[in-house]
Design a protein around this motif. Structure first.
Motif, PDB file in Angstrom:
ATOM      1  N   ASN A   1      -1.114  -2.491   7.792  1.00 57.27           N
ATOM      2  CA  ASN A   1      -2.040  -3.393   7.100  1.00 57.27           C
ATOM      3  C   ASN A   1      -2.166  -4.746   7.815  1.00 57.27           C
ATOM      4  OD1 ASN A   1      -3.615  -2.560   4.900  1.00 57.27           O
ATOM      5  ND2 ASN A   1      -1.784  -2.259   3.650  1.00 57.27           N
ATOM      6  N   TYR A   2      -1.106  -5.195   8.498  1.00 56.20           N
ATOM      7  CA  TYR A   2      -1.225  -6.453   9.263  1.00 56.20           C
ATOM      8  C   TYR A   2      -2.174  -6.261  10.450  1.00 56.20           C
ATOM      9  CZ  TYR A   2       3.077  -7.772   6.766  1.00 56.20           C
ATOM     10  OH  TYR A   2       4.021  -8.044   5.810  1.00 56.20           O
ATOM     11  N   LEU A   3      -2.118  -5.038  11.042  1.00 59.28           N
ATOM     12  CA  LEU A   3      -3.020  -4.755  12.165  1.00 59.28           C
ATOM     13  C   LEU A   3      -4.476  -4.782  11.703  1.00 59.28           C
ATOM     14  CD1 LEU A   3      -1.330  -1.754  14.028  1.00 59.28           C
ATOM     15  CD2 LEU A   3      -1.924  -3.960  15.033  1.00 59.28           C
ATOM     16  N   ALA A   4      -4.700  -4.182  10.527  1.00 58.72           N
ATOM     17  CA  ALA A   4      -6.077  -4.093  10.014  1.00 58.72           C
ATOM     18  C   ALA A   4      -6.539  -5.410   9.399  1.00 58.72           C
ATOM     19  CB  ALA A   4      -6.159  -2.968   8.983  1.00 58.72           C
TER      20      ALA A   4
ATOM     21  N   VAL B   1      -2.181  -7.155  -2.447  1.00 56.85           N
ATOM     22  CA  VAL B   1      -1.530  -5.841  -2.522  1.00 56.85           C
ATOM     23  C   VAL B   1      -1.967  -5.019  -1.307  1.00 56.85           C
ATOM     24  CG1 VAL B   1      -1.280  -3.716  -3.874  1.00 56.85           C
ATOM     25  CG2 VAL B   1      -1.507  -5.912  -5.055  1.00 56.85           C
ATOM     26  N   GLY B   2      -0.981  -4.518  -0.553  1.00 57.00           N
ATOM     27  CA  GLY B   2      -1.276  -3.687   0.617  1.00 57.00           C
ATOM     28  C   GLY B   2      -0.995  -2.228   0.294  1.00 57.00           C
ATOM     29  N   LEU B   3      -2.051  -1.422   0.339  1.00 58.44           N
ATOM     30  CA  LEU B   3      -1.910   0.022   0.095  1.00 58.44           C
ATOM     31  C   LEU B   3      -1.797   0.689   1.455  1.00 58.44           C
ATOM     32  CD1 LEU B   3      -2.223   2.611  -1.703  1.00 58.44           C
ATOM     33  CD2 LEU B   3      -4.694   2.321  -1.482  1.00 58.44           C
ATOM     34  N   THR B   4      -0.798   1.551   1.640  1.00 58.43           N
ATOM     35  CA  THR B   4      -0.593   2.122   2.971  1.00 58.43           C
ATOM     36  C   THR B   4       0.097   3.492   2.916  1.00 58.43           C
ATOM     37  OG1 THR B   4       0.402   1.626   5.130  1.00 58.43           O
ATOM     38  CG2 THR B   4       1.552   0.758   3.239  1.00 58.43           C
ATOM     39  N   GLY B   5       0.105   4.229   4.029  1.00 60.86           N
ATOM     40  CA  GLY B   5       0.632   5.594   4.055  1.00 60.86           C
ATOM     41  C   GLY B   5      -0.527   6.589   3.947  1.00 60.86           C
TER      42      GLY B   5
ATOM     43  N   TYR C   1      -6.302  -2.191   2.540  1.00 66.51           N
ATOM     44  CA  TYR C   1      -5.832  -0.900   3.064  1.00 66.51           C
ATOM     45  C   TYR C   1      -6.354  -0.727   4.478  1.00 66.51           C
ATOM     46  CZ  TYR C   1     -10.293   0.265   0.803  1.00 66.51           C
ATOM     47  OH  TYR C   1     -11.586   0.250   0.364  1.00 66.51           O
ATOM     48  N   PRO C   2      -5.605   0.012   5.313  1.00 67.73           N
ATOM     49  CA  PRO C   2      -6.009   0.167   6.707  1.00 67.73           C
ATOM     50  C   PRO C   2      -7.112   1.215   6.846  1.00 67.73           C
ATOM     51  CG  PRO C   2      -3.694   0.807   6.342  1.00 67.73           C
ATOM     52  CD  PRO C   2      -4.339   0.692   5.012  1.00 67.73           C
TER      53      PRO C   2
END
Ligand code: KG4
Ligand code: ZN
Length: 333
Positions: free
Chosen positions: A118-121, A263-267, A292-293
């Motif tokens: 998420n930091y990348l996106a 809120v970071g949604l990931t996976g 989200y990414p």
């Protein structure tokens, strides 16, 4: 700083070159197809496939990034959690490279990698946020307080959300992995067609999806093949709604409790379209924003491992070459 990231914790053989955890120069992802006919990942087959493909995948990542080993500053690889055989292939490869090239090595926690996707996106996503990590192996709500500083809010006490998608897909004869297929089918289905249970709601610190799986299995057993074929989309939508309800409910509870606004949604399950829409809407009343990414960074990939490696290196310096593969590596030690 150029980071070479390597990810082999499960059935994706991936290598990436990332600049300063910001610019993805390359992100090569080779998904192993050998497992499809078994309806799940066979660890030994996965290790053997990784051994066959890792060199070519790393070479392709360098080529696509238009660089050579000389240009790489640090080498980061996943050392857990994951399947021990597959983990060892990427980890050993990375440690070998580090030793031969005399470049620093950084072992990375796979879950930290998912958070860093998420930091990348979203470079502006604060390092302090709430992360919902939902994948084939994990379902976790994490209070992210900074780099390598995490607090556990909730995790699954049995199946992971992605695992539930894969099992139901298998039961419905839709193949493996099942998340994307169910997501697509459910778009034309009625989520209220069948009611399946929602376990452990509210502030309880766990998710649970195995009861839901049993309930869908029993439901399918009672129906005729014709009925299931006719209502495939409705059943998929009803099952998906139960998973999404559980994830949204607990995330909103945590947002209320912690007062966070990011809120970071990931996976892998972060790719789910219904989850993205429902969570975005549910967070609005609390002035909280969902991040989200893109799809390529949701499922397992080495760019997220390179990003996590960069932050770890910046904060703690290089890791030790004695780092071993740890199948149940925790994010909270
Ligand atoms: O993060 P990931 O690539 O691997 C693990 O670390 O486990 O996640 C893979 C999981 C699989 O269970 C797959 O079915 C699920 O992510 N998945 C989805 C979707 N796309 C992938 N689940 C729900 N909806 C999707 N669109
Ligand atoms: Zn993963």
């Amino acid at each position: 700083m150029l980071v070479l990231g390597i990810e082999t914790s499960c059935d994706e053989c991936s290598a990436a070159v990332v600049e300063n955890a910001e610019i993805i120069r390359s992100n090569v992802i080779l998904t192993q197809l050998v497992h499809e006919k078994y309806g799940g990942v066979i660890p030994e087959l996965s290790s053997r496939e990784h051994i066959k493909t890792i060199t070519a995948v790393v070479e392709e990542a360098l080529q696509k990034a238009n660089c050579t080993f000389d240009d790489i500053d640090i080498i980061a690889a996943t050392h857990g959690p994951g399947l021990v055989g597959p983990l060892l292939v990427g980890l050993t490869f990375a440690k070998g490279l580090s030793f031969a090239l005399r470049k620093p090595f950084v072992p990375v926690n796979h879950m930290e990698g998912h958070i860093c996707a998420n930091y990348l996106a979203h470079p502006h996503l604060p390092k302090k946020h709430l992360a919902l990590i939902v994948s084939g192996g994990h379902t976790m709500l994490v209070d992210v307080r900074g780099v390598a500083d995490y607090g556990l809010i909730a995790q699954t006490r049995d199946d992971a959300a992605g695992e539930a998608f894969d099992k139901i897909s298998k039961l419905m004869g839709l193949g493996y992995p099942g998340g994307a297929v169910i997501d697509r089918l459910a778009k034309n289905g009625n989520p209220e067609f069948a009611h399946f249970p929602r376990a452990v709601r509210g502030e309880d610190d766990s998710f649970s999806f195995s009861g839901l799986k049993t309930s869908v299995a029993l439901y399918l057993e009672k129906q005729s093949h014709e009925f299931i074929a006719q209502h495939q989309a409705d059943i998929a939508a009803s099952f998906q709604e139960a998973v999404v309800d559980a994830l949204v409910d607990k995330t909103v509870s945590a947002v209320k409790k912690l007062g966070v606004q990011h809120v970071g949604l990931t996976g892998g399950v972060a790719a789910n379209s219904r989850l993205r829409t429902r969570l975005t809407d549910a967070l609005k009343p609390y002035n909280a924003k969902l991040y989200y990414p893109p799809l390529s960074l949701c499922t397992d990939n080495a760019a997220m491992i390179a990003a996590a490696g960069y932050y770890r290196f910046e904060t703690f310096g290089p890791g030790e070459l004695v780092a071993n593969a740890i199948p149940s590596l925790s994010l909270f030690d």
